[in-house]
Design an enzyme around this catalytic site. Structure first.
Site, PDB file in Angstrom:
ATOM      1  N   ALA A  66       0.177  13.670  -1.746  1.00  0.00           N
ATOM      2  CA  ALA A  66      -0.798  12.891  -0.984  1.00  0.00           C
ATOM      3  C   ALA A  66      -0.027  11.754  -0.319  1.00  0.00           C
ATOM      4  O   ALA A  66       1.047  11.360  -0.794  1.00  0.00           O
ATOM      5  CB  ALA A  66      -1.856  12.333  -1.917  1.00  0.00           C
ATOM      6  N   GLY A 112       0.299  16.224  -4.759  1.00  0.00           N
ATOM      7  CA  GLY A 112      -0.725  16.961  -4.009  1.00  0.00           C
ATOM      8  C   GLY A 112      -0.173  18.198  -3.309  1.00  0.00           C
ATOM      9  O   GLY A 112      -0.924  19.127  -3.019  1.00  0.00           O
ATOM     10  N   GLU A 115      -0.156  20.762  -5.917  1.00  0.00           N
ATOM     11  CA  GLU A 115      -1.576  21.052  -6.182  1.00  0.00           C
ATOM     12  C   GLU A 115      -2.156  21.952  -5.081  1.00  0.00           C
ATOM     13  O   GLU A 115      -2.964  22.842  -5.353  1.00  0.00           O
ATOM     14  CB  GLU A 115      -2.351  19.735  -6.321  1.00  0.00           C
ATOM     15  CG  GLU A 115      -1.933  18.998  -7.601  1.00  0.00           C
ATOM     16  CD  GLU A 115      -2.555  17.622  -7.740  1.00  0.00           C
ATOM     17  OE1 GLU A 115      -2.327  16.772  -6.858  1.00  0.00           O
ATOM     18  OE2 GLU A 115      -3.264  17.401  -8.732  1.00  0.00           O
ATOM     19  N   GLU A 135       3.176  12.194 -10.359  1.00  0.00           N
ATOM     20  CA  GLU A 135       2.207  11.094 -10.263  1.00  0.00           C
ATOM     21  C   GLU A 135       2.391  10.008 -11.318  1.00  0.00           C
ATOM     22  O   GLU A 135       2.157   8.840 -11.042  1.00  0.00           O
ATOM     23  CB  GLU A 135       0.763  11.648 -10.339  1.00  0.00           C
ATOM     24  CG  GLU A 135       0.277  12.283  -9.040  1.00  0.00           C
ATOM     25  CD  GLU A 135       0.564  13.776  -8.949  1.00  0.00           C
ATOM     26  OE1 GLU A 135       1.445  14.276  -9.689  1.00  0.00           O
ATOM     27  OE2 GLU A 135      -0.103  14.438  -8.122  1.00  0.00           O
TER      28      GLU A 135
HETATM   29  C1  HXC Z   1       3.917   9.073   2.107  1.00  0.00           C
HETATM   30  C2  HXC Z   1       6.031   9.913   2.041  1.00  0.00           C
HETATM   31  C3  HXC Z   1       5.715  10.691   0.901  1.00  0.00           C
HETATM   32  C4  HXC Z   1       4.388  10.620   0.390  1.00  0.00           C
HETATM   33  C5  HXC Z   1       7.788  11.026   1.394  1.00  0.00           C
HETATM   34  N1  HXC Z   1       7.317  10.163   2.307  1.00  0.00           N
HETATM   35  N2  HXC Z   1       6.828  11.368   0.523  1.00  0.00           N
HETATM   36  N3  HXC Z   1       5.150   9.107   2.629  1.00  0.00           N
HETATM   37  N4  HXC Z   1       3.533   9.781   1.031  1.00  0.00           N
HETATM   38  N5  HXC Z   1       3.976  11.349  -0.628  1.00  0.00           N
HETATM   39  C6  HXC Z   1       8.044   9.548   3.418  1.00  0.00           C
HETATM   40  C7  HXC Z   1       9.012   8.466   2.938  1.00  0.00           C
HETATM   41  O1  HXC Z   1       8.338   7.229   2.743  1.00  0.00           O
HETATM   42  C8  HXC Z   1       9.989   8.416   4.095  1.00  0.00           C
HETATM   43  O2  HXC Z   1       9.401   7.705   5.167  1.00  0.00           O
HETATM   44  C9  HXC Z   1      10.071   9.877   4.529  1.00  0.00           C
HETATM   45  O3  HXC Z   1       8.888  10.511   4.044  1.00  0.00           O
HETATM   46  C10 HXC Z   1      11.283  10.597   3.945  1.00  0.00           C
HETATM   47  O4  HXC Z   1      11.255  10.425   2.516  1.00  0.00           O
HETATM   48  P1  HXC Z   1      12.482   9.806   1.674  1.00  0.00           P
HETATM   49  O5  HXC Z   1      11.921   9.305   0.423  1.00  0.00           O
HETATM   50  O6  HXC Z   1      13.259   8.863   2.519  1.00  0.00           O
HETATM   51  O7  HXC Z   1      13.347  11.135   1.457  1.00  0.00           O
HETATM   52  P2  HXC Z   1      14.314  11.446   0.209  1.00  0.00           P
HETATM   53  O8  HXC Z   1      15.082  10.223  -0.193  1.00  0.00           O
HETATM   54  O9  HXC Z   1      15.074  12.668   0.604  1.00  0.00           O
HETATM   55  O10 HXC Z   1      13.344  11.796  -0.997  1.00  0.00           O
HETATM   56  C11 HXC Z   1      12.479  12.925  -0.900  1.00  0.00           C
HETATM   57  C12 HXC Z   1      11.389  12.821  -2.015  1.00  0.00           C
HETATM   58  C13 HXC Z   1      10.718  11.439  -1.933  1.00  0.00           C
HETATM   59  C14 HXC Z   1      12.073  13.009  -3.400  1.00  0.00           C
HETATM   60  C15 HXC Z   1      10.407  13.967  -1.782  1.00  0.00           C
HETATM   61  O11 HXC Z   1      10.279  11.244  -0.596  1.00  0.00           O
HETATM   62  C16 HXC Z   1       9.555  11.254  -2.855  1.00  0.00           C
HETATM   63  O12 HXC Z   1       9.736  11.050  -4.055  1.00  0.00           O
HETATM   64  N6  HXC Z   1       8.326  11.292  -2.285  1.00  0.00           N
HETATM   65  C17 HXC Z   1       7.131  10.997  -3.036  1.00  0.00           C
HETATM   66  C18 HXC Z   1       6.765  12.161  -3.923  1.00  0.00           C
HETATM   67  C19 HXC Z   1       5.511  11.820  -4.742  1.00  0.00           C
HETATM   68  O13 HXC Z   1       5.511  10.876  -5.553  1.00  0.00           O
HETATM   69  N7  HXC Z   1       4.434  12.592  -4.543  1.00  0.00           N
HETATM   70  C20 HXC Z   1       3.190  12.410  -5.247  1.00  0.00           C
HETATM   71  C21 HXC Z   1       2.315  11.490  -4.455  1.00  0.00           C
HETATM   72  S1  HXC Z   1       0.802  11.113  -5.316  1.00  0.00           S
HETATM   73  P3  HXC Z   1      10.071   6.345   5.733  1.00  0.00           P
HETATM   74  O14 HXC Z   1       9.097   5.934   6.805  1.00  0.00           O
HETATM   75  O15 HXC Z   1      10.159   5.405   4.583  1.00  0.00           O
HETATM   76  O16 HXC Z   1      11.405   6.788   6.225  1.00  0.00           O
HETATM   77  C22 HXC Z   1      -0.129  12.468  -5.104  1.00  0.00           C
HETATM   78  C23 HXC Z   1      -1.492  12.365  -5.717  1.00  0.00           C
HETATM   79  C24 HXC Z   1      -2.292  13.602  -5.461  1.00  0.00           C
HETATM   80  O17 HXC Z   1       0.255  13.436  -4.536  1.00  0.00           O
HETATM   81  C25 HXC Z   1      -3.724  13.418  -5.914  1.00  0.00           C
HETATM   82  C26 HXC Z   1      -4.582  12.684  -4.954  1.00  0.00           C
HETATM   83  C27 HXC Z   1      -6.054  12.716  -5.306  1.00  0.00           C
END
Ligand code: HXC
Length: 258
Positions: A66, A112, A115, A135
């Protein structure tokens, strides 16, 4: 279909949906979810469509979760609403669809994103893909059905390990535990998913729908409601604020357990 954040195309009775936010690693913001909901309705109501393949744009990510930036200041009630709407419009809508959906996992499938892949009926992963539910590293729990569908697919022990460690697994590990059906080279994920649907296309459409409905009926329980309520409650914790601030500011988080 609106198609600001998606690329959609119907070819030989298959609807191909590409989530097209490559710079944000195809994170699911509200607009993308709304477009996905439209595409699901289109698939369900268009006889020509016999199956759907969902993938992400670029080579790095299927969907990285998400959109964290969109919910960074949410209250508990808003978090719960986010999860409930997502279930209704997208995740349960896919699982309950009359046509088979296949996730072609071309890269990171996190939160997400995993999911979404698990709501699909079949998963094909690229060798390079990483799959996980991170998460709890944000002070949250999975909210789009992850606690339920991961447990259904891989069993309680492995699901709990993946969810409470937040550590992703490789595509080959995912295949070993039954989380994905096939692992193929990245360039072949769409072809493999298409090959599967080409078999389904030869079968009786009403029987395929009935089979999907019967299998899905075996899985429904009240766990989704429990997950949604607890997901909302996480937004009221200091740890959630810390987890999101750490992600946005690209620093390690320091959780205090409150
Ligand atoms: C918003 C995101 C994002 C996310 C990545 N980006 N994941 N933006 N939401 N989930 C953005 C980063 O901010 C960054 O933008 C760009 O994408 C590239 O990501 P980086 O982090 O710079 O890349 P990297 O270092 O290669 O790392 C890749 C990654 C990491 C390991 C996938 O991005 C990461 O950990 N992402 C989050 C994963 C996560 O926690 N997902 C769960 C979310 S909660 P900028 O502008 O900064 O360059 C969820 C809840 C679901 O999903 C339920 C809801 C009801």
């Amino acid at each position: 279909m609106t198609d600001q954040n998606l690329i959609t195309a119907v070819r030989e009775n298959i609807l191909y949906i590409t989530i097209n936010r490559e710079k944000a690693l195809n994170a699911l913001n509200k607009a993308t979810l709304a477009e996905l909901a439209e595409a699901i309705t289109f698939a369900n109501t268009t006889d020509e469509v016999r199956g759907v393949i969902i993938t992400g744009s670029g080579e790095k990510a299927f969907v990285a979760g998400a959109d964290i930036k969109e919910f960074s200041d949410y209250t508990g009630a808003q978090g719960e609403e986010l999860a409930r709407k997502g279930h209704e419009l997208v995740f349960n809508a896919i699982e309950n669809a009359k046509k088979p959906f296949i996730a072609a996992i071309n890269g990171f499938a996190l939160g997400g994103g995993l999911e979404l892949a698990m709501a699909c009926h079949i998963r094909v992963a690229a060798e390079s893909a990483k799959l996980g539910l991170p998460e709890v590293s944000l002070g949250l729990i999975p909210g789009y059905g992850g606690t339920q569908r991961l447990t259904q697919l891989v069993g309680k022990g492995k699901a709990i390990e993946m969810i409470i460690t937040a550590n992703p697994i490789t595509a080959h590990e995912a295949e070993k535990i039954g989380l994905v059906n096939y692992v193929v080279p990245q360039s072949d994920v769409i072809a493999k998913a298409t090959e599967i649907l080409n078999f389904v296309k030869k079968r009786a459409p009403l029987a395929v729908s009935a089979a999907l409905k019967a299998v899905v009926a075996s899985l429904n329980n009240e766990g989704y409601q429990v997950e949604t309520t607890l997901f909302g409650e996480c937004f009221e914790t200091e740890d959630f604020k810390e987890g999101v601030a750490a992600f946005v500011n690209k620093r390690p988080s320091v959780f205090l357990g409150k």
